[in-house]
Design an enzyme around this catalytic site. Structure first.
Site, PDB file in Angstrom:
ATOM      1  N   LYS A 136       0.866  -1.184   0.000  1.00 58.53           N
ATOM      2  CA  LYS A 136       0.000   0.000   0.000  1.00 58.53           C
ATOM      3  C   LYS A 136       0.892   1.220   0.000  1.00 58.53           C
ATOM      4  O   LYS A 136       2.050   1.155   0.444  1.00 58.53           O
ATOM      5  CB  LYS A 136      -0.887   0.012   1.249  1.00 58.53           C
ATOM      6  CG  LYS A 136      -2.108   0.892   1.119  1.00 58.53           C
ATOM      7  CD  LYS A 136      -3.216   0.216   0.325  1.00 58.53           C
ATOM      8  CE  LYS A 136      -4.372   1.165   0.068  1.00 58.53           C
ATOM      9  NZ  LYS A 136      -5.541   0.455  -0.485  1.00 58.53           N
ATOM     10  N   ASP A 176      -7.022   4.472  -4.619  1.00 60.76           N
ATOM     11  CA  ASP A 176      -7.664   4.320  -3.309  1.00 60.76           C
ATOM     12  C   ASP A 176      -8.266   5.696  -3.002  1.00 60.76           C
ATOM     13  O   ASP A 176      -8.485   6.489  -3.939  1.00 60.76           O
ATOM     14  CB  ASP A 176      -6.632   3.882  -2.242  1.00 60.76           C
ATOM     15  CG  ASP A 176      -7.286   3.442  -0.922  1.00 60.76           C
ATOM     16  OD1 ASP A 176      -7.778   2.306  -0.851  1.00 60.76           O
ATOM     17  OD2 ASP A 176      -7.326   4.244   0.030  1.00 60.76           O
TER      18      ASP A 176
END
Ligand code: NDP
Length: 455
Positions: A136, A176
């Site tokens: 991430k 995201d």
């Protein structure tokens, strides 16, 4: 760490030292601690039958990222003033495939949040059955109120550092919070320019005209609703006629609303950080998309333009009575009080579109009340699963149709549901999708780690 979390999923002797190490090494990372505790606290029934995972130190290795990258992102705003943000990429595990996970641009981003997201991504990606590792990244940059040119300059500066750590066989980011099609375009363009490679497979969520896959944009929201449908089907129930409450009004929320309506339910709420709207006639998706995807304005505008809707400033969207809840905004957005309100209003199922949106006490309350509860790791895995399909199409230079891609997504969500459901049954916690998803994902990762040795 909260008392309820510790009580509800107490750690066994074999995993407590792992958690103690996390607390000692990462004392100021509450979200990361929360995500690790949930996994450690739920996989014990399986570990008792698989001491080989404990003996091989699988857990000790998994809680420590393979690589952590933090970097300076300097850029000039429209007035010529220098701005500096911090960039992150946490490459957690590549045992199943290239690192894979989104980039988040939001002022709240810090190391703890990126690490919790990266840690969860390992098991989520494993659950999809695709060959993708976990990672991430992101930045504390806030795109709200920034001009197009500022967003572009920021993305260019961000990628001018991150590019050296990426690649279609190394690390493949996606979007995201705060990173949608616009940002992915600027980030990909910068990568292409610096590397002199049109390497389609190094980013997913691309525009469909330049390497993007059909359904990737819709996949996370659609997948969360498909997962709810699967949970209900076990009990011979369906979404038809149900009222659905959704938080957020971004990528995940918009397409959860669309799929819920297509399956005969009525989505009645949406929100952003300024408040929420209730529309008992059902959310007008065209209006919501116009406001959020085109005008990039606040949710109050929806109520200003639609007679059947009202805007509530502040307050909790979970006060609205619904049968199904799909929290799709951000982590820890749904509190214990929210869970109690939903339960009192008769909620039947909760499917997490966002990552870790329900606090541990809320998850415990849902499970104790017999509400069907799907953790984000399983319920929102449709996004990354479709990203893996995008990578396959890029590698083989094929293009699948929307219908084929959606069918594949539906199959994958059913498989993820069954994997979590069956693991929960097998290890004596039937109906506990949190434990089931963690066990099923963990076992796939652990098996590969055992095979690949201490590395
Ligand atoms: P977007 O940026 O498109 O939308 C986020 C939405 O949530 C916006 O409406 C935003 O409101 C709201 N929101 C964000 N942070 C907060 C906050 N702190 N308080 C209140 N509202 C907030 O993001 P996505 O839809 O892509 O992501 C939503 C969630 O889904 C995240 O948890 C993400 O990690 C998860 N997810 C996303 C995937 C994807 O494919 N995009 C895949 C898997 C999970 P505002 O504009 O006011 O900030």
């Amino acid at each position: 760490m909260t008392a309820t979390q510790t009580e509800f999923h107490p750690l066994t002797e074999s995993v407590q030292p792992v958690f103690d190490t996390v607390l000692a090494r990462s004392p100021h990372e509450p979200e990361f601690q929360q995500a690790v505790h949930e996994v450690l606290g739920t996989i014990s029934p399986m570990l008792e039958q698989h001491p080989e995972y404990v003996e091989a130190g699988i857990l000790e290795r998994l809680v420590e990222p393979e690589r952590q990258i933090m970097f300076r992102v300097p850029w000039l705003d429209d007035s010529g003033k220098l701005q500096v943000n911090r960039g992150y990429r946490i490459q957690f595990s590549s045992v199943l495939g290239p690192y894979k996970g989104g980039l988040r641009f939001h002022p709240s981003v810090n190391l703890s949040i990126i690490k919790f997201l990266g840690f969860e991504q390992i098991f989520k990606n494993a659950l999809t059955g695709q060959g993708i590792g976990g990672a991430k990244g992101g930045s504390d940059f806030d795109p709200h109120g920034r001009s197009e040119a500022e967003v572009m300059r920021f993305c260019q500066s961000f990628m001018s550092e991150l590019y050296r750590h990426l690649g279609e066989h190394t690390d493949v980011p996606a979007g995201d919070i705060g990173v949608g099609g616009r940002e992915i375009g600027y980030l990909f363009g910068t990568y292409r320019k610096i590397t002199n490679r049109h390497e389609s497979g190094m980013f997913t969520g691309k525009g469909t005209g330049w390497g993007g896959a059909e359904v990737r944009t819709e996949a996370t929201g659609y997948g969360a609703v498909f997962f709810a449908q699967e949970m209900l089907a076990v009990h011979n129930e369906s979404l038809a006629g149900k009222r659905v409450g959704i938080s957020g009004s971004g990528n995940v929320a918009i397409y959860a609303i669309q799929k819920a309506a297509q399956l005969g339910a009525t989505a009645v709420t949406a929100s952003d950080s300024s408040g929420y709207i209730v529309d008992d006639a059902g959310i007008d998706l065209d209006l919501l998309r116009q406001l959020k995807e085109v005008e990039r304005t606040r949710i109050v505008e929806y109520a200003n333009r639609r007679a059947s809707a009202r805007f509530v400033e502040g307050g909790s969207v979970w006060d609205v009575p619904v049968d199904i809840a799909v929290p799709s905004a951000t982590q820890n957005e749904l509190s214990l009080a929210d869970a109690e309100a939903l339960i009192a209003n008769g909620v039947r199922a909760v499917s997490e579109g966002a990552n870790m949106p329900c606090v541990p006490e809320a998850v415990a309350a849902f499970q104790q009340a017999g509400v069907l509860f799907a953790p984000g790791k399983a319920a929102n895995a449709g996004g990354v699963a479709t990203s893996a399909l995008e990578m396959s199409q890029n590698a083989s230079r094929q293009r699948w149709t929307f219908a084929d891609s959606e069918n594949k997504l539906r199959e994958i969500m059913a498989d993820i549901h069954d994997a979590a459901f069956n693991a929960a049954e097998k290890y004596g916690v039937p109906g506990d999708y949190v434990a089931g998803a963690n066990i099923a994902g963990f076992q796939r990762v652990a098996t590969a780690m055992l095979a690949q040795g201490v590395i």
